[in-house]
Design a protein around this motif. Structure first.
Motif, PDB file in Angstrom:
ATOM      1  N   PHE A 186     103.329  21.023  60.823  1.00 58.74           N
ATOM      2  CA  PHE A 186     103.964  19.729  61.025  1.00 58.74           C
ATOM      3  C   PHE A 186     103.239  18.924  62.107  1.00 58.74           C
ATOM      4  O   PHE A 186     103.185  17.686  62.048  1.00 58.74           O
ATOM      5  N   THR A 187     102.684  19.609  63.089  1.00 60.16           N
ATOM      6  CA  THR A 187     101.892  18.924  64.107  1.00 60.16           C
ATOM      7  C   THR A 187     100.694  18.231  63.472  1.00 60.16           C
ATOM      8  O   THR A 187     100.391  17.070  63.775  1.00 60.16           O
ATOM      9  N   ASP A 188     100.006  18.943  62.576  1.00 64.46           N
ATOM     10  CA  ASP A 188      98.862  18.332  61.876  1.00 64.46           C
ATOM     11  C   ASP A 188      99.317  17.170  61.003  1.00 64.46           C
ATOM     12  O   ASP A 188      98.643  16.139  60.923  1.00 64.46           O
ATOM     13  N   TYR A 189     100.467  17.338  60.352  1.00 57.61           N
ATOM     14  CA  TYR A 189     100.988  16.291  59.471  1.00 57.61           C
ATOM     15  C   TYR A 189     101.305  15.025  60.263  1.00 57.61           C
ATOM     16  O   TYR A 189     100.899  13.917  59.888  1.00 57.61           O
ATOM     17  N   THR A 244     116.031  21.054  66.971  1.00 58.70           N
ATOM     18  CA  THR A 244     116.225  22.391  66.406  1.00 58.70           C
ATOM     19  C   THR A 244     115.936  22.410  64.912  1.00 58.70           C
ATOM     20  O   THR A 244     115.314  23.345  64.397  1.00 58.70           O
ATOM     21  N   LEU A 245     116.380  21.377  64.199  1.00 61.68           N
ATOM     22  CA  LEU A 245     116.149  21.318  62.756  1.00 61.68           C
ATOM     23  C   LEU A 245     114.683  21.055  62.446  1.00 61.68           C
ATOM     24  O   LEU A 245     114.104  21.663  61.526  1.00 61.68           O
ATOM     25  N   ILE A 246     114.051  20.154  63.202  1.00 63.27           N
ATOM     26  CA  ILE A 246     112.643  19.828  62.968  1.00 63.27           C
ATOM     27  C   ILE A 246     111.737  21.031  63.247  1.00 63.27           C
ATOM     28  O   ILE A 246     110.633  21.134  62.713  1.00 63.27           O
ATOM     29  N   GLU A 247     112.221  21.953  64.046  1.00 63.33           N
ATOM     30  CA  GLU A 247     111.430  23.126  64.407  1.00 63.33           C
ATOM     31  C   GLU A 247     111.001  23.944  63.189  1.00 63.33           C
ATOM     32  O   GLU A 247     110.014  24.680  63.238  1.00 63.33           O
ATOM     33  N   GLN A 248     111.730  23.815  62.079  1.00 64.06           N
ATOM     34  CA  GLN A 248     111.412  24.568  60.863  1.00 64.06           C
ATOM     35  C   GLN A 248     110.570  23.775  59.874  1.00 64.06           C
ATOM     36  O   GLN A 248     110.189  24.303  58.831  1.00 64.06           O
ATOM     37  N   VAL A 249     110.265  22.526  60.178  1.00 61.75           N
ATOM     38  CA  VAL A 249     109.602  21.630  59.228  1.00 61.75           C
ATOM     39  C   VAL A 249     108.088  21.861  59.241  1.00 61.75           C
ATOM     40  O   VAL A 249     107.491  22.049  60.305  1.00 61.75           O
ATOM     41  N   ARG A 250     107.473  21.798  58.049  1.00 60.98           N
ATOM     42  CA  ARG A 250     106.020  21.929  57.938  1.00 60.98           C
ATOM     43  C   ARG A 250     105.357  20.683  57.372  1.00 60.98           C
ATOM     44  O   ARG A 250     104.178  20.453  57.623  1.00 60.98           O
ATOM     45  N   ASP A 251     106.090  19.897  56.588  1.00 67.73           N
ATOM     46  CA  ASP A 251     105.492  18.697  55.998  1.00 67.73           C
ATOM     47  C   ASP A 251     106.595  17.701  55.667  1.00 67.73           C
ATOM     48  O   ASP A 251     107.765  17.902  56.010  1.00 67.73           O
ATOM     49  N   GLY A 252     106.212  16.628  54.967  1.00 67.50           N
ATOM     50  CA  GLY A 252     107.182  15.603  54.628  1.00 67.50           C
ATOM     51  C   GLY A 252     108.264  16.092  53.687  1.00 67.50           C
ATOM     52  O   GLY A 252     109.419  15.644  53.767  1.00 67.50           O
ATOM     53  N   ALA A 253     107.913  17.003  52.775  1.00 71.29           N
ATOM     54  CA  ALA A 253     108.919  17.535  51.853  1.00 71.29           C
ATOM     55  C   ALA A 253     109.975  18.335  52.611  1.00 71.29           C
ATOM     56  O   ALA A 253     111.176  18.217  52.338  1.00 71.29           O
ATOM     57  N   ASP A 254     109.543  19.149  53.578  1.00 75.07           N
ATOM     58  CA  ASP A 254     110.495  19.898  54.395  1.00 75.07           C
ATOM     59  C   ASP A 254     111.374  18.953  55.209  1.00 75.07           C
ATOM     60  O   ASP A 254     112.556  19.225  55.437  1.00 75.07           O
ATOM     61  N   ALA A 275     116.388  28.788  55.594  1.00 71.09           N
ATOM     62  CA  ALA A 275     117.438  27.798  55.356  1.00 71.09           C
ATOM     63  C   ALA A 275     116.958  26.665  54.465  1.00 71.09           C
ATOM     64  O   ALA A 275     117.773  25.963  53.855  1.00 71.09           O
ATOM     65  N   MET A 276     115.638  26.480  54.374  1.00 64.76           N
ATOM     66  CA  MET A 276     115.089  25.418  53.528  1.00 64.76           C
ATOM     67  C   MET A 276     115.469  25.625  52.064  1.00 64.76           C
ATOM     68  O   MET A 276     115.583  24.664  51.301  1.00 64.76           O
TER      69      MET A 276
END
Length: 414
Positions: free
Chosen positions: A252-255, A327-337, A363-364
């Motif tokens: 997500f940092t790269d995204y 906390t929720l964003i912590e699990q995100v990897r890209d725009g779809a997540d 949880a995703m």
């Protein structure tokens, strides 16, 4: 010829099917705004997940639920604790749920969730209720920051603060919050801080470029007094908090880095900043030049793409709170997540934080976003259907010829 066609279709059909499944369930084609059906289905999935978390033995359910609420209060995560209060109807035994719902129905004020949370809180010991009330008050104060916080864009150790200089005509005026900044979560700092860190960035010092651009775009947005600017500032503040607390996945940092680079490209920003720092000037003039440099370097098309993600983050923060959004964003990897997390937040509110705290990245899978039938997806499905019909025709034709060859010939009588 038919054999070649048959073999080609056998190879082609799995490829088309895989493309359809990938496009349908990867999240790339999902709408930014989830449908009512998707929210309802996701809410049902969440209920099933919370019910599955609790022990099967009815006597152990209350202890498990009590311990998990106490754990979140010990961690000072009041949103997750409230989320687990709301899961009481799914995690407690049938008898306890009947008592809980009867107590909730007896309440005459508040939303359904508020009544359930209050009834659930009364089932806990007084000590736990007091801790929840204290944590709720502290969290409420942190969720509406209007004063600039200490900005730590650089990754070098912080230096001792210097004494405040005496007021002079060169000193920048104190920046009063604009009407957009009232009663909101904002931690972007000031233009003076941005100017100092931008100069150090140009000189090659260790500066977090991601945080620098988040701050620059956010402060550039602060000059606009509209709802979009307010949403962007809130979302950028949440992003900055997540970055500074190291709670963003590398993916997500790269995204986000790509999105920020498109919105505020180095090719436009660096020359603008170099020009701003070319001549000696008073502090006030220097700050104004840096403000203009960031505003002029923004790419409107790149900013529009970034704003689509900022809208999701702002919605997540609105449905929960800024700390919970991190906390929720912590699990995100890209725009779809990101859209999946937004759907979970739409379906569960504070319960979404409890779900993520308990299940982590898995949880995703709870988010049931449905499929948005785009033109490309429809054409692919039509192609798969046509290939299936052709394969059926080839199979039928081949089988018919085979049966005709094997049919015995009738010999004429002698």
């Amino acid at each position: 010829m038919q054999a070649v066609m048959f073999n080609s279709l056998l190879i082609l059909m799995p490829v088309i099917a895989a493309q359809i499944l990938g496009a349908a369930f990867s999240g790339a084609t999902f709408s930014d705004a989830p449908t009512v059906e998707a929210i309802d289905q996701t809410r049902r999935n969440m209920d099933e997940s919370f019910a599955a978390m609790a022990p099967r033995n009815a006597d152990d359910k209350y202890k498990f639920w009590h311990d998990i609420v106490s754990r979140e209060l010990t961690a000072r995560d009041v949103t997750a604790a409230r989320g687990f209060l709301l899961t009481a109807p799914q995690m407690l035994s049938r008898e306890e749920v009947k008592e809980l719902m009867a107590a909730a129905d007896a309440e005459v004020t508040g939303t359904e969730d508020e009544r359930i949370a209050l009834a659930a809180l009364r089932k806990l010991p007084v000590e736990v209720s007091q801790r929840f009330a204290e944590a709720s008050g502290a969290a409420r104060n942190m969720s509406t920051l209007t004063e600039p916080v200490s900005d730590t864009i650089t990754e070098t150790p912080a230096e001792e603060p210097e004494p405040a200089p005496a007021a002079t005509e060169d000193a920048p005026p104190e920046e009063a919050p604009s009407p957009v900044a009232e009663a909101r979560f904002a931690m972007l700092g000031t233009h003076a801080d941005l100017a100092n860190h931008s100069e150090r960035w140009l000189q090659g010092d260790r500066v977090d470029e991601l945080v620098l651009k988040i701050t620059g775009i956010g402060l550039a947005e602060s000059s606009a007094q509209d709802a979009t600017a307010e949403a962007n500032i809130r979302a950028l503040s949440i992003l900055k908090s997540a970055r500074r607390s190291r709670r963003m996945t590398p993916e997500f940092t790269d995204y986000i880095t790509d999105r920020l680079d498109a919105a505020l490209p180095d090719s436009a920003l660096k020359p603008a900043l170099e020009e701003a720092f070319t001549d000696l000037a008073t502090t006030k003039v220097r700050v104004e030049r840096v403000r203009a440099a960031y505003a002029g370097a923004i790419n409107p098309k790149g900013l529009a793409r970034l704003e689509s993600d900022l809208a999701q983050i702002n919605r997540i923060g609105t449905l929960t709170d800024p700390a919970a959004a991190v906390t929720l964003i912590e699990q995100v990897r890209d725009g779809a997540d990101l859209r999946r997390v937004r759907l979970i937040a739409e379906a569960g509110g504070d319960r979404s934080v409890a779900l993520v705290k308990q299940m982590g990245p898995s949880a995703m899978r709870i988010a049931d976003t449905g499929v948005r039938w785009t033109r490309e997806l429809v054409l692919q499905f039509m192609g798969l259907t046509a290939a299936g019909l052709v394969l059926f025709w080839v199979t039928l034709s081949t089988l018919r010829r085979t049966l005709l060859r094997r049919r015995p010939r009738l010999e004429a009588p002698q």
